[in-house]
Scaffold this active site. Sequence first.
Site, PDB file in Angstrom:
ATOM      1  N   HIS A  86       3.114   3.311  -8.972  1.00 20.61           N
ATOM      2  CA  HIS A  86       2.872   1.894  -9.262  1.00 20.61           C
ATOM      3  C   HIS A  86       4.096   1.266  -9.946  1.00 20.61           C
ATOM      4  CE1 HIS A  86      -1.083   2.321  -7.745  1.00 20.61           C
ATOM      5  NE2 HIS A  86      -1.556   3.018  -8.758  1.00 20.61           N
ATOM      6  N   ASP A 110       0.820  -1.211   0.000  1.00 23.13           N
ATOM      7  CA  ASP A 110       0.000   0.000   0.000  1.00 23.13           C
ATOM      8  C   ASP A 110       0.854   1.261   0.000  1.00 23.13           C
ATOM      9  OD1 ASP A 110      -2.332   1.417  -0.006  1.00 23.13           O
ATOM     10  OD2 ASP A 110      -2.781   1.113   2.118  1.00 23.13           O
ATOM     11  N   LEU A 130      10.071 -21.055  -4.283  1.00 23.57           N
ATOM     12  CA  LEU A 130       9.011 -20.213  -3.712  1.00 23.57           C
ATOM     13  C   LEU A 130       7.756 -20.204  -4.602  1.00 23.57           C
ATOM     14  CD1 LEU A 130       9.426 -16.713  -2.174  1.00 23.57           C
ATOM     15  CD2 LEU A 130       7.880 -16.972  -4.091  1.00 23.57           C
TER      16      LEU A 130
HETATM   17  C1  FPP Z   1      -1.779   0.319  -3.330  1.00 20.34           C
HETATM   18  O1  FPP Z   1      -1.316   1.654  -3.304  1.00 20.34           O
HETATM   19  C2  FPP Z   1      -1.292  -0.359  -4.528  1.00 20.34           C
HETATM   20  C3  FPP Z   1      -2.080  -0.810  -5.538  1.00 20.34           C
HETATM   21  C4  FPP Z   1      -3.551  -0.665  -5.546  1.00 20.34           C
HETATM   22  C5  FPP Z   1      -1.486  -1.452  -6.716  1.00 20.34           C
HETATM   23  C6  FPP Z   1      -0.335  -2.352  -6.410  1.00 20.34           C
HETATM   24  C7  FPP Z   1       0.449  -2.505  -7.631  1.00 20.34           C
HETATM   25  C8  FPP Z   1       1.801  -2.621  -7.695  1.00 20.34           C
HETATM   26  C9  FPP Z   1       2.686  -2.714  -6.534  1.00 20.34           C
HETATM   27  C10 FPP Z   1       2.463  -2.638  -8.992  1.00 20.34           C
HETATM   28  C11 FPP Z   1       1.858  -3.600  -9.924  1.00 20.34           C
HETATM   29  C12 FPP Z   1       2.652  -4.812  -9.955  1.00 20.34           C
HETATM   30  C13 FPP Z   1       2.157  -5.908 -10.506  1.00 20.34           C
HETATM   31  C14 FPP Z   1       3.020  -7.063 -10.763  1.00 20.34           C
HETATM   32  C15 FPP Z   1       0.746  -5.991 -10.869  1.00 20.34           C
HETATM   33  P1  FPP Z   1      -2.370   2.791  -3.572  1.00 20.34           P
HETATM   34  O2  FPP Z   1      -2.433   3.030  -5.034  1.00 20.34           O
HETATM   35  O3  FPP Z   1      -3.674   2.424  -2.943  1.00 20.34           O
HETATM   36  O4  FPP Z   1      -1.703   4.008  -2.880  1.00 20.34           O
HETATM   37  P2  FPP Z   1      -2.382   4.996  -1.850  1.00 20.34           P
HETATM   38  O5  FPP Z   1      -2.860   4.156  -0.691  1.00 20.34           O
HETATM   39  O6  FPP Z   1      -1.250   5.903  -1.489  1.00 20.34           O
HETATM   40  O7  FPP Z   1      -3.498   5.687  -2.565  1.00 20.34           O
END
Ligand code: FPP
Length: 237
Positions: free
Chosen positions: A34, A17, A128
């Site tokens: 991201h 997150d 893994l």
């Molecule tokens: C949460 O941060 C993250 C997500 C919803 C997306 C997670 C995606 C990745 C780590 C990269 C993608 C990688 C792959 C392999 C699919 P947020 O966007 O909710 O951030 P915030 O809480 O600051 O709004």
Amino acid sequence: MEDENKGLPLHIGIIMDGNRRWAKSKGKMASEGHKVGADTLDKMLHYANKIGIKYLTVYAFSTENWKRAENEVSVIMKLLKKYLDDFLGGMDDENIKVNILGDISKLNKSLQKSLNETIEKTKNNTGLTFNIAFNYGGRDEIVRAVKKITHKALLGEITEDDITEELISENLYTKNMPDPDLIIRTSGELRLSGFLIWQSAYSELYFVEKNWPEFTEKDLDEAIEEYKRRNRRFGGK
Ligand code: FPP
């Protein structure tokens, strides 16, 4: 369950997150958060494999994330595709087995193809197991399990007495896998947000203030050390 030798958690779950908050704090677009988040994931995956973690499950896209701006959703989809095509291409060397938790039928055909190819290509690997929770929701997963079980009951294949915790576990995406021992969430949020809600009943929870793009190998080590210090009782002793 845990690795007897090193006291390592056998299965680690991560709620990655804070990508957008990290981007905002740097004056960057959410998509950049991201992208860097995907790089962090790559580092953590290889590190976890190196230190002997057997299962790593990451929350990459929830069933709720469809509500985000179209452009942001599209960036995450593209990152997954690129991740599979670029990084997973070489993963056989590391003996990693890739798995998806979630309903991939809602994803575009080319992404489904990459996912299915990667799962197929790595299915006999014995290192893994890397679970990517994508279009995943814990309640949705339980609803699906209940439907599958009801179907079997209606066909007369099972009766009420067959409905056990084991039967429910066997009908989840994590079938045949151990429950997570340790769940880490970054960015200071203190919630599970539907991540592995059935499987996390006895998991140790670890929350860290850092946003996901800045999470490091050392942070993972610290989470594991904290896990080792905790005396887990499973409600029994
Ligand atoms: C949460 O941060 C993250 C997500 C919803 C997306 C997670 C995606 C990745 C780590 C990269 C993608 C990688 C792959 C392999 C699919 P947020 O966007 O909710 O951030 P915030 O809480 O600051 O709004």
